[in-house]
Design an enzyme around this catalytic site. Structure first.
Site, mmCIF file in Angstrom:
data_model
loop_
_atom_site.group_PDB
_atom_site.id
_atom_site.type_symbol
_atom_site.label_atom_id
_atom_site.label_comp_id
_atom_site.label_asym_id
_atom_site.label_seq_id
_atom_site.Cartn_x
_atom_site.Cartn_y
_atom_site.Cartn_z
ATOM 1 N N HIS A 104 0.821 -1.218 0.000
ATOM 2 C CA HIS A 104 0.000 0.000 0.000
ATOM 3 C C HIS A 104 0.853 1.265 0.000
ATOM 4 C CE1 HIS A 104 -3.625 2.129 0.082
ATOM 5 N NE2 HIS A 104 -4.358 1.323 0.862
ATOM 6 N N ASP A 114 -2.572 1.922 -4.362
ATOM 7 C CA ASP A 114 -3.777 1.901 -3.545
ATOM 8 C C ASP A 114 -4.689 0.763 -3.985
ATOM 9 O OD1 ASP A 114 -2.842 4.209 -2.243
ATOM 10 O OD2 ASP A 114 -3.514 5.405 -3.983
#
Lengths: 449, 329
Positions: free
Chosen positions: A422, A426
């Site tokens: 992450h 995303d």
């Protein structure tokens, strides 16, 4: 002249290595090819072998030291020989070897070798015919008792020698643990004794330790698996990755109907052309490569400077071994035809399983696929193979009831899980990638676009 | 093939006589070889048969013999010369080494030198240090000369005839102890043995012995003894010492893995070293299971004293010991 022991350059982009463990001490005698230390490269750990025969004159680097490649980390030479750049403490140390050597030679009497047949330089006294026989049978003549004058090894000695073939690691373990290798049955190539074979030896009562993948316990005895070798590397790297990456997992279910059809349609043709069998992994490599080209963020590497979008798709493929895991890399899969992928994947995996893979081929991946479908695992997550930014876990193809156009239908489906970092991307990036991947597999004709 | 029993010496006489009857260009010269019949009686009867033009006594000068022979050979004759003792080639060396051996080469093949030099060699006759040497290695060291030796009467005939017919200078080494040896000899006057071919005198599997001349018979005796103890020996007689048929030797050593060279000539600088080196350079190296041994004459002049003389040359026991040694027994 003493010979330098250096930190080897074990792969094209290896710049430094870590000394895990010295297998010898100063004063020890070594033969060419003897393992003398274990190092850790950025990919694997490996044994460094002595390049020459002689005495370990000096060990110039400590365990745990991280050193650039080609750094001199020790010296091999004649006993008593001066070492270039010897530190002031060296002379005091050099007195030690002799004592140690005496102990060593007492110990070595237990070995089935006749000292006289090995001269000071460590060369074996053997006839050319005996050497030839030794070469052909892969027998280390040092272990053969010679019947000739001064212990000279003749061809008959080699022929009657009960070959004990062992990997350097197994031999080392046997030496440390005082195991008679001639009583151990080897299961390696050509009957070679591997460290795994020493485990079965363990069951007969002798205390032995070796690396081995855990198996469902039948043996009542408790085994201790030391954290060395590949196990140690896997442990370190997995932990490092978990500490480093901020992972998120995304699952998707893929209808495999079209892929199954495609595979069976291609199977015979590819077999005929390449003599190799096409697998679902090959189709997945192809589809993933296309998807990565479309979503390069998933194919990126996080560096100190920023997120580096890799131009090529270099596909890491997790390959389970009896005693660990390796991730060989198939380069530029995005530019390959399906046939090429089949060939390359077969070759790479085969050589990995046989231990014939080169260090170079274990690095440079940009993305990794781990497929446990063949073991009926339905769904799982993986730890990112650093320095990748994501990894795809592929589960088994199963027949499931699904509603198609309002009707219940039996469909072959497969789960895939993308574990992504992450920090780099995303959820939407990963989801879009997975969705496109799903489209490609469910309708492979899209791959022609 | 019709055979007749005769001595080695008579076989040589027969070979020369047959060639002289067949080819009028073949002549024979040497010291006392005419009416006297030669120092060892090899040429008895030849003077009577062929006359003094073709069987010529020479002055006591080996230089003259080889010089005249080289000239005669270059100009069309096919001379056979006898050195009374091989030892005397020392005096004949310039004509032999610098002239006879070089002419064909230096004249681009336009000159042939078809001469044969018969050389009675070896010890065992009590003839002392100047009349007992085995100097074949000297000759083998000179490219341009062929060096041949025969160990039986039949081979003496067949090889000498080949030597006489050869267009190059051939040194034909005859061990003096063999002169009285009897054997079956083919009567056929076209019985010629090719030069450059080894003869396997006996086949075996454990050890290869390379040997020639009178010592070959001692080797056979030793081999017979060790065979009873279960050691199988292959015996190879190169017959032509230069250029030698090395292939037969190499193949044999590949089979047996052990090699011994036996000769009477002094060990140092002898052919044994050459053959041993040839074996270790060859494909047979990988098959060697023992060092290649040489059993050779001691590095000493041949003593006059009979007992000492016998001690200098390889004996049956010395040969047996070498066999045991390579067999680790």
């Amino acid at each position: 002249m003493a010979t330098e022991i250096i930190m080897p350059k074990a792969g094209m982009d290896m710049e430094e290595g870590t000394i895990i463990k010295w297998l010898v001490s100063e004063g020890d005698k070594v033969d060419t090819g003897d393992p003398i230390l274990e190092i850790l490269t950025d990919k694997v750990n490996m044994e460094v072998e002595a390049e020459t025969t002689g005495t370990i004159l000096k060990i110039a680097a400590k365990e745990g030291d991280v050193l650039p490649v080609f750094t001199v980390i020790g010296y091999i030479g004649k006993e008593g020989e001066q070492v270039p750049d010897a530190s002031s403490s060296a002379p005091a140390k050099e007195e030690k070897p002799e004592k140690e050597q005496k102990q060593e030679s007492i110990k070595s009497e237990a070995m089935p070798k006749q000292d006289e047949s090995v001269d000071e330089s460590g060369k074996v006294r053997a006839t050319p015919a005996a050497r030839k026989a030794g070469r052909e049978k892969n027998i280390d003549l040092k272990l053969v008792k010679g019947s000739g004058p001064k212990g000279r090894v003749h061809v008959a000695d080699v022929e009657s020698f009960k070959a004990v073939k062992a990997t350097p690691l197994a031999a080392k373990i046997a030496e440390v643990e005082d195991i008679d290798l001639s009583e151990v049955k080897g299961t390696g190539f050509g009957g070679k004794i591997t460290k795994d074979d020493l485990i079965s030896k363990d069951e007969t009562g002798k205390a032995v330790s070796a690396t081995k993948e855990e198996k469902p316990v039948e043996a009542k005895e408790r085994k201790l698996i030391p954290m060395v070798g590949m196990r140690k590397i896997i442990a370190d790297r997995m932990l490092e990755s978990v500490k480093k990456a901020a992972t998120v997992g995304l699952d998707i279910e893929i209808d495999m109907t079209a892929a199954i059809k495609l595979r069976s349609a291609m199977k015979d043709r590819i077999l005929k052309e390449t003599e190799k069998k096409i697998t679902y992994t090959d189709l997945i490599i192809m589809a993933v490569s296309k998807a990565l080209v479309k979503y390069p963020i998933v194919n990126s590497t996080l560096t100190d400077e920023g997120i580096l979008l890799n131009e090529d798709v270099n596909m890491g493929l997790a390959v389970g071994l009896d005693n660990g895991l390796m991730v060989p890399v198939i380069k530029a899969t995005d530019k390959m035809s399906l046939t090429e992928i089949v060939q390359k994947r077969t070759d790479t995996v085969t050589r990995t399983v046989k231990g014939k893979i080169k260090p170079d081929e274990l690095q440079g991946s940009t993305f990794t696929i781990s497929n446990l479908g063949m073991f009926d695992t339905v769904k799982f997550t993986s730890i990112i193979n650093q320095p990748n930014s994501a990894i795809l876990s592929v589960g088994a193809i199963l027949e499931r009831m699904r509603i198609i156009d309002g009707e219940p239908k039996v469909r072959s489906v497969m789960n895939m899980t993308l574990t992504m970092d992450h920090r780099v991307m995303d959820g939407v990036d990963g989801a879009k990638f997975l969705q496109y991947l799903k489209d490609l597999i469910e309708d492979p004709t899209l791959m022609l676009l | 093939m019709e055979m007749k029993e005769m001595t080695y010496k008579d076989a040589i006489n027969l070979a020369m006589s047959e060639e002289m009857r067949k080819d009028k260009n073949v002549i024979f010269m040497g010291e006392d070889i005419g009416l006297y019949g030669g120092a060892f009686g090899v040429s008895v009867g030849m003077f009577e048969e062929f006359g003094e033009d073709r069987v010529k006594d020479t002055p006591i000068s080996e230089a003259v013999i080889t010089g005249a022979a080289a000239g005669a050979a270059a100009t069309g004759l096919r001379p056979i010369c006898e050195m009374m003792f091989m030892d005397f080639i020392t005096i004949a060396m310039d004509n032999l080494v610098n002239q006879a051996a070089k002419m064909r080469y230096m004249f681009g093949g336009k000159a042939k030198v078809p001469m044969t030099l018969r050389l009675p060699a070896g010890s065992g006759t009590g003839a002392a240090a100047q009349h007992c040497q085995s100097l074949e290695a000297w000759l083998c060291h000179v490219p341009g000369l062929k060096v041949v030796t025969a160990s039986t009467p039949a081979e003496a005939k067949g090889l000498l005839k080949a030597a006489i017919r050869d267009d190059n200078p051939v040194c034909f080494v005859e061990h003096k102890l063999l002169y009285k040896m009897k054997g079956e000899v083919p009567v056929d006057d076209e019985y010629v043995l090719p030069l450059g071919q080894s003869d396997v005198k006996k086949e075996g599997t454990d050890v290869t012995i390379v040997t020639y001349g009178t010592i070959l018979h001692r080797v056979m005796e030793a081999v017979e003894a060790v065979e009873k103890e279960g050691i199988s020996v292959e015996v190879i007689d190169p017959r032509t010492l230069y250029p030698m048929d090395t292939e037969t030797i190499v193949e044999s050593v590949k089979k047996t893995g052990r090699a011994i060279v036996v000769h009477e000539a002094a060990k140092t600088g002898g052919l044994g070293g050459e053959i041993a080196a040839m074996i270790s350079e060859s494909e047979a190296f990988d098959f060697l299971d023992a060092p290649v041994l040489r059993v050779a004459g001691l590095d000493t002049p041949i003593p006059y004293n009979r007992n000492l003389e016998a001690a200098v040359a390889p004996s049956v026991d010395m040969i047996k010991d070498a066999i045991y040694k390579v067999m680790n027994r």
